[in-house]
Scaffold this active site. Structure first.
Site, mmCIF file in Angstrom:
data_model
loop_
_atom_site.group_PDB
_atom_site.id
_atom_site.type_symbol
_atom_site.label_atom_id
_atom_site.label_comp_id
_atom_site.label_asym_id
_atom_site.label_seq_id
_atom_site.Cartn_x
_atom_site.Cartn_y
_atom_site.Cartn_z
ATOM 1 N N MET A 67 100.110 -12.210 1.337
ATOM 2 C CA MET A 67 101.298 -12.313 0.497
ATOM 3 C C MET A 67 101.164 -13.414 -0.562
ATOM 4 S SD MET A 67 102.686 -9.782 1.838
ATOM 5 C CE MET A 67 104.424 -9.562 1.466
ATOM 6 N N THR B 117 93.734 -4.697 -9.317
ATOM 7 C CA THR B 117 93.465 -5.093 -10.700
ATOM 8 C C THR B 117 94.423 -6.239 -11.034
ATOM 9 O OG1 THR B 117 95.029 -3.415 -11.452
ATOM 10 C CG2 THR B 117 92.696 -2.795 -11.431
ATOM 11 N N ASP C 5 99.976 -4.585 -7.953
ATOM 12 C CA ASP C 5 100.274 -3.288 -7.334
ATOM 13 C C ASP C 5 100.095 -2.104 -8.287
ATOM 14 O OD1 ASP C 5 100.892 -4.629 -4.974
ATOM 15 O OD2 ASP C 5 103.010 -4.784 -5.453
ATOM 16 N N ASN D 208 97.438 -4.366 10.255
ATOM 17 C CA ASN D 208 96.471 -3.561 9.490
ATOM 18 C C ASN D 208 95.055 -4.080 9.709
ATOM 19 O OD1 ASN D 208 97.610 -1.322 7.759
ATOM 20 N ND2 ASN D 208 99.091 -2.960 7.359
ATOM 21 N N HIS E 210 99.619 -1.269 0.291
ATOM 22 C CA HIS E 210 100.978 -1.584 -0.155
ATOM 23 C C HIS E 210 101.954 -0.607 0.499
ATOM 24 C CE1 HIS E 210 104.105 -3.100 -2.767
ATOM 25 N NE2 HIS E 210 104.472 -1.847 -2.961
HETATM 26 C C1 GAR Z 1 102.191 -4.219 5.697
HETATM 27 O O1 GAR Z 1 103.285 -3.333 5.734
HETATM 28 C C2 GAR Z 1 101.556 -4.228 4.317
HETATM 29 O O2 GAR Z 1 101.545 -2.963 3.719
HETATM 30 C C3 GAR Z 1 102.467 -5.163 3.588
HETATM 31 O O3 GAR Z 1 102.741 -6.197 4.487
HETATM 32 C C4 GAR Z 1 102.677 -5.664 5.813
HETATM 33 C C5 GAR Z 1 101.721 -6.509 6.607
HETATM 34 O O4 GAR Z 1 101.729 -6.135 7.959
HETATM 35 N N1 GAR Z 1 101.851 -5.652 2.391
HETATM 36 C C6 GAR Z 1 102.523 -6.004 1.312
HETATM 37 O O5 GAR Z 1 103.734 -5.963 1.242
HETATM 38 C C7 GAR Z 1 101.659 -6.471 0.154
HETATM 39 N N2 GAR Z 1 102.458 -6.686 -1.000
HETATM 40 P P1 GAR Z 1 100.507 -6.496 8.884
HETATM 41 O O6 GAR Z 1 100.282 -8.019 8.727
HETATM 42 O O7 GAR Z 1 100.971 -6.162 10.260
HETATM 43 O O8 GAR Z 1 99.325 -5.720 8.445
#
Ligand code: GAR
Length: 209
Positions: A83, A134, A138, A13, A102
Site C-alpha cells: 500500500m 506503469t 492502477d 495473496n 488490484h
Molecule cells: C488485496 O485485496 C489486494 O488486491 C489489495 O489489498 C488486499 C491485500 O490483501 N490491494 C490493493 O488494494 C492495492 N491497491 P492480502 O494482504 O491478504 O493479499
C-alpha cells in the site's frame, strides 16, 4: 527465476503464490507488523522490513526498497497488497517485471475502497485485476481479470471475501505465465502465448447452479 513479493499487511495473496509452489525468494514489507511476514518466515522464505516511516522522502524509501529487492536479483517483483505509491524512478527500474493485483475490474475503481465504491455505484459485476505496473496508478497493461457477481445482500465484507477468493486464483496464474515467458506486452494489451481465449478471463461460477 525468482520472485520478490512486496506486502504491507495480511499477505493472503503472497500466501497464494507460495502455496502455488512459485519460486518466491523473499517477502519485503514496509511495515514491521505485517501479518504476512510471519506466514513467509514460517515457510522458510526470507523476509525484510523497510519501514517507510524511516524515510523523509518517497525517493529515499524507494531507493532503499530497490536495494533490498536487488539483493535477491529477482526476475519479477510482485506487489501483493503493497500500500505505497511508487515513484516513477522505481517503476522505470522494474519496467516490464513489476506486477500488481488490484481489487476491482480496472479501469473501474482505481485507488482505495474499491468494494465500498462498487456497492455505492450499484454495479452487478465486480472483481480483480492483475496488471503490469506503469507510472500511472492502477493503469498498467492488464494480464488477467476475474469477475464475480454482486448480490443484493452484499456488504463490503462479503463482497471483499468473494473478490479475494478470485484474487487467489488469478495472481498465481499470472506470475506463472510471466516466469514461463508467455506474456508479451503490445501497447496497453498483454498477449498470452499458448493461453486459451478464456484463460485470462475468469468468471466466477453461477452460484444458482
Ligand atoms: C488485496 O485485496 C489486494 O488486491 C489489495 O489489498 C488486499 C491485500 O490483501 N490491494 C490493493 O488494494 C492495492 N491497491 P492480502 O494482504 O491478504 O493479499
Amino acid at each position: 527465476m525468482s520472485v520478490v513479493v512486496l506486502i504491507s499487511g495480511r499477505g493472503s495473496n503472497m500466501q497464494a503464490l507460495l502455496e502455488a509452489g512459485l519460486p518466491v525468494s523473499a517477502v519485503i514489507s514496509n511495515r514491521a507488523d505485517a501479518k504476512g511476514l510471519e506466514t513467509a518466515s514460517a515457510r522458510g522464505v526470507a523476509t525484510r522490513v523497510i519501514e517507510h516511516r524511516g524515510y523523509a522522502a518517497r525517493e529515499a524509501f524507494d531507493a532503499a526498497l530497490a536495494d533490498a529487492i536487488d539483493g535477491f536479483a529477482p526476475r519479477l517483483v510482485a506487489l501483493a497488497g503493497f500500500m505505497r505509491i511508487l515513484t516513477p524512478a522505481f517503476v522505470a527500474r522494474y519496467a516490464g517485471r513489476l506486477m500488481n493485483i488490484h481489487p476491482s475490474l480496472l479501469p473501474a475503481f482505481p485507488g482505495l475502497d474499491t468494494h465500498a465504491r462498487a456497492l455505492a455505484a450499484g454495479v452487478k459485476l465486480h472483481g480483480c485485476t492483475v496488471h503490469f505496473v506503469t507510472a500511472e496508478l492502477d493503469h498498467g497493461p492488464v494480464i488477467v481479470q476475474a469477475a464475480v457477481p454482486v448480490f443484493a445482500g452484499d456488504d463490503e465484507a462479503s463482497l471483499a471475501a468473494r473478490v479475494l477468493a478470485a484474487e487467489h486464483r488469478i495472481y498465481p496464474a499470472a506470475v506463472r505465465w510471466f516466469l514461463e515467458d508467455r506474456l508479451r506486452v503490445e501497447g496497453q494489451r498483454v498477449i498470452g502465448r499458448g493461453l486459451s481465449e478464456s484463460e485470462n478471463t475468469l468468471i466466477s461460477p453461477d452460484p444458482e447452479r
